[in-house]
Enzyme design. Structure first.
Site, PDB file in Angstrom:
ATOM      1  N   GLY A   1       0.823  -1.216   0.000  1.00  0.00           N
ATOM      2  CA  GLY A   1       0.000   0.000   0.000  1.00  0.00           C
ATOM      3  C   GLY A   1       0.849   1.254   0.000  1.00  0.00           C
ATOM      4  O   GLY A   1       0.585   2.203  -0.757  1.00  0.00           O
ATOM      5  N   HIS A   2       1.886   1.271   0.834  1.00  0.00           N
ATOM      6  CA  HIS A   2       2.784   2.438   0.868  1.00  0.00           C
ATOM      7  C   HIS A   2       3.458   2.614  -0.495  1.00  0.00           C
ATOM      8  O   HIS A   2       3.555   3.736  -1.010  1.00  0.00           O
ATOM      9  CB  HIS A   2       3.821   2.243   1.986  1.00  0.00           C
ATOM     10  CG  HIS A   2       4.843   3.328   2.065  1.00  0.00           C
ATOM     11  ND1 HIS A   2       4.521   4.654   2.221  1.00  0.00           N
ATOM     12  CD2 HIS A   2       6.211   3.277   1.980  1.00  0.00           C
ATOM     13  CE1 HIS A   2       5.631   5.379   2.246  1.00  0.00           C
ATOM     14  NE2 HIS A   2       6.658   4.570   2.094  1.00  0.00           N
TER      15      HIS A   2
ATOM     16  N   HIS B   1       7.576  26.098  11.148  1.00  0.00           N
ATOM     17  CA  HIS B   1       8.913  26.642  10.893  1.00  0.00           C
ATOM     18  C   HIS B   1       9.998  26.009  11.777  1.00  0.00           C
ATOM     19  O   HIS B   1       9.736  25.583  12.900  1.00  0.00           O
ATOM     20  CB  HIS B   1       8.905  28.161  11.131  1.00  0.00           C
ATOM     21  CG  HIS B   1       8.592  28.505  12.567  1.00  0.00           C
ATOM     22  ND1 HIS B   1       9.559  28.610  13.531  1.00  0.00           N
ATOM     23  CD2 HIS B   1       7.412  28.705  13.185  1.00  0.00           C
ATOM     24  CE1 HIS B   1       8.995  28.885  14.691  1.00  0.00           C
ATOM     25  NE2 HIS B   1       7.686  28.942  14.511  1.00  0.00           N
TER      26      HIS B   1
ATOM     27  N   GLY C   1       7.695   0.896   4.786  1.00  0.00           N
ATOM     28  CA  GLY C   1       7.217   1.738   5.882  1.00  0.00           C
ATOM     29  C   GLY C   1       8.026   1.612   7.166  1.00  0.00           C
ATOM     30  O   GLY C   1       8.162   2.581   7.911  1.00  0.00           O
TER      31      GLY C   1
END
Ligand SMILES: CC(C)(COP(=O)(O)OP(=O)(O)OC[C@H]1O[C@@H](n2cnc3c(N)ncnc32)[C@H](O)[C@@H]1OP(=O)(O)O)[C@@H](O)C(=O)NCCC(=O)NCCS
Length: 206
Positions: free
Chosen positions: A12-13, A135, A68
């Site tokens: 799936g990844h 940031h 993953g």
């Protein structure tokens, strides 16, 4: 850059990674390698061999490791780099990236991600769907930021850590190497010891 991209891992990844590569429109052909012989195609793309076959394509293809599990991805990507294979970075066209952001090789940035100014993303990271990194974040090598995670400003995530789906991390929080943070967790203080953490606010899981 080569005409062909080989993605290692057809799960799936791997499919989401391939989708991003297709939308980047940089490679004429894209194929998978996977050690599961029963998988012949994935998302319409052909599985052309096993992981070990990567080295036979060294001069003809770019590579991406779509595995993953952070430590497995690290081991394989480092081996490919050591052997001189060209590992690429994949960024979905919808991603918003601020000024002075650095992204390491072998990292994938998935659809809908926002990365704000002066953040540093290491190599081999997964910055998963619709996560936001504000940031001055420092995301070390082989980290996985799961879908829908929100990191406030000046967050640091240590090497190999995994931040679970939908987690929230307050500004200035440091998470050490080798942590697993459960789905929906909220982190308001530093984590200084590797382990699994769950809850709101997080507690170490036995
Ligand atoms: C934290 C996690 C890794 C723990 O997995 P695990 O060790 O298999 O844990 P278990 O499912 O056996 O659960 C053990 C206990 O922890 C609790 N628990 C597990 N995950 C939890 C979480 N995220 N938040 C709160 N409690 C959690 C369970 O309810 C259970 O409690 P109980 O003993 O009172 O019944 C996992 O539950 C998790 O949250 N994974 C994140 C998945 C994710 O982000 N996927 C995205 C992939 S892209």
């Amino acid at each position: 850059m080569k005409d062909k991209l080989i993605i290692i891992g057809a799960s799936g990844h791997g499919k989401v990674v391939a989708d991003i590569a297709i939308k980047m429109n940089k490679w004429q052909s894209i194929a998978f390698l996977d050690d599961d012989e029963s998988i012949k195609t994935s998302m319409g793309l052909v599985v052309i061999g096993k992981t070990a076959d990567a080295f036979t394509y060294k001069d003809n293809a770019d590579f991406f490791v779509a595995i993953g599990t952070n430590d497995t991805r690290e081991r394989l990507q480092e081996k490919l780099i050591d052997e001189g294979l060209n590992v690429v970075t994949l960024i979905h066209p919808s991603v918003i990236i601020g000024i002075d952001v650095e992204i390491g090789i072998g990292t994938v940035i998935m659809a809908g991600v926002v990365i704000n100014s002066s953040s540093r993303i290491g190599k081999g990271c997964i910055i998963n769907t619709s996560s936001s990194l504000d940031h001055d974040n420092i995301i070390e090598d082989y980290v996985h930021i799961s879908p829908g995670v929100n990191l406030a400003g000046t967050v640091k995530v240590g090497k190999g850590s995994w931040i679970g789906i939908g987690s929230t991390v307050s500004n200035n929080v440091n998470i050490c190497n080798g942590c697993k943070v459960g789905a929906g967790a909220v982190l308001v203080k530093d984590i200084t010891e590797p382990g699994t953490y769950v809850g709101v606010p997080v507690r170490k899981k036995d």
